[in-house]
Structures are given as C-alpha cells and as structure tokens.
Design an enzyme around this catalytic site. Structure first.
Site, short mmCIF file in Angstrom:
data_model
loop_
_atom_site.label_atom_id
_atom_site.label_comp_id
_atom_site.label_asym_id
_atom_site.label_seq_id
_atom_site.Cartn_x
_atom_site.Cartn_y
_atom_site.Cartn_z
N THR A 65 -3.46 -10.98 0.03
CA THR A 65 -4.31 -9.89 0.52
C THR A 65 -3.83 -8.52 0.08
O THR A 65 -4.57 -7.54 0.18
CB THR A 65 -4.31 -9.88 2.05
OG1 THR A 65 -2.95 -9.73 2.50
CG2 THR A 65 -4.91 -11.15 2.63
N HIS A 96 -3.23 12.16 -5.29
CA HIS A 96 -2.98 12.78 -3.98
C HIS A 96 -1.71 12.28 -3.30
O HIS A 96 -1.12 13.00 -2.50
CB HIS A 96 -4.17 12.53 -3.04
CG HIS A 96 -5.38 13.34 -3.42
ND1 HIS A 96 -6.49 13.45 -2.61
CD2 HIS A 96 -5.66 14.08 -4.53
CE1 HIS A 96 -7.39 14.23 -3.21
NE2 HIS A 96 -6.91 14.60 -4.37
N HIS A 131 -0.75 18.59 -1.97
CA HIS A 131 -0.40 17.16 -1.78
C HIS A 131 1.11 16.98 -1.71
O HIS A 131 1.58 16.10 -0.98
CB HIS A 131 -1.02 16.32 -2.89
CG HIS A 131 -2.51 16.49 -2.98
ND1 HIS A 131 -3.35 16.10 -1.96
CD2 HIS A 131 -3.30 17.05 -3.94
CE1 HIS A 131 -4.60 16.39 -2.29
NE2 HIS A 131 -4.59 16.97 -3.48
C1 RB5 Z 1 0.46 -16.31 1.39
O1 RB5 Z 1 -0.26 -17.42 1.81
C2 RB5 Z 1 -0.16 -15.03 1.96
O2 RB5 Z 1 0.08 -14.97 3.33
C3 RB5 Z 1 0.41 -13.81 1.26
O3 RB5 Z 1 0.15 -13.91 -0.10
C4 RB5 Z 1 -0.16 -12.47 1.68
O4 RB5 Z 1 -1.55 -12.48 1.68
C5 RB5 Z 1 0.41 -11.88 2.91
O5 RB5 Z 1 0.11 -10.74 3.31
#
Ligand code: RB5
Length: 148
Positions: A65, A96, A131
């Site tokens: 993520t 910035h 900034h």
């Molecule tokens: C791994 O499964 C996942 O948790 C990691 O890549 C990440 O997204 C964590 O923030």
C-alpha cells in the site's frame, strides 16, 4: 544521481522495473530480492539510513500500500518520505516538501503510472522560500521530540 531503493515482497517486482527503467540512475538496492514474505521495516530502514548518512542523494521505498513503508521511513530523523499515487503528488512532494524519499504502493498504483511518478519525482526540484520555513518547523518538532 545515486538512489537507494528497497521494498518488501509486495514491491519487489516494481523495484526491479524501476531499476531497469532508469538506466542513468545509480541504484543502491537494499532488498528484498525474492518474492518470499519479508518485513518492510527491515528494507525501508536501510534506505532511510542511506539517505540520512548521505551515501545516496535520495531514496525510494515500496510496499503493497505504501503505508507501512511511509510510516517506517518517517520515523527517521531528517527523512521526509512522501507517498505518491499520481504525478502531481510526486511533483508537489519535491517542490513544497523537499521529499528525500518517494514511497510507492505496488498494490495501489499500476506499473506504468509508478514509473511516471518516479520520473517526475526525480526531475523536480525544491522551491525553497516559504516552504523551507515550514520544513524548519518540522525539524524543530524533531528536535523537541528528541530533547535536543
Ligand atoms: C504485505 O502483505 C503488506 O502488508 C505490506 O506490503 C504493506 O502494504 C504494508 O503497509
């Protein structure tokens, strides 16, 4: 430019694509280098430390993520890690925030867009001025937190 790059297993394929796409960049690869499950703090901390100690100009961190990598990187004093999911965020993080680490979420942002984000981030400079004043306030918060 010398760039440290690191990811967990979720980001390893994107890491390899970035390394292959930017042939003019010298990459310091902090792993992981296999699809085996691994813990993102281990690799992201290595990238952050390389930026902190000046052995590279900037760093790139990748996890699924981008959230865990962002949290990890921003625990390091002097690191300004920016999670970018589009080119505008990448550009603004440089103009910035003088972001010295770019964070990508390999399960959030497609490969072509990720490469475009990296390209924009590498090409954009810091504007300074008002900034810089704001970054100085972040540094003051770091100092207060560490009792300096
Ligand atoms: C791994 O499964 C996942 O948790 C990691 O890549 C990440 O997204 C964590 O923030």
């Amino acid at each position: 430019m010398k760039i440290a790059i690191g990811s967990d297993h979720a980001g390893v394929a994107l890491k390899d694509k970035i390394k292959a796409a930017f042939t003019d960049v010298e990459f310091l690869d902090m792993g992981t280098n296999s699809p085996e499950s691994t813990d993102y703090p281990d690799h992201i901390a290595k990238v952050a430390r390389a930026v902190q100690d000046g052995s590279v100009a900037r760093g790139i961190g990748i996890c699924g993520t981008g959230i865990g990598a962002s949290i990890t990187a921003n625990k390091h004093r002097g690191i300004r890690a920016a999670l970018a999911t589009n080119e505008f965020m990448a550009e603004m993080s440089r103009m910035h925030n003088d972001a010295n680490m770019l964070i990508l979420g390999s399960r959030v942002t497609g490969e072509d867009l990720s490469l475009a984000i990296v390209r924009r981030w590498l090409a954009t400079g810091f504007e300074g001025g008002r900034h810089q004043r704001r970054l100085d306030k972040i540094t003051a918060i770091e100092d207060a937190q560490s009792g300096a």
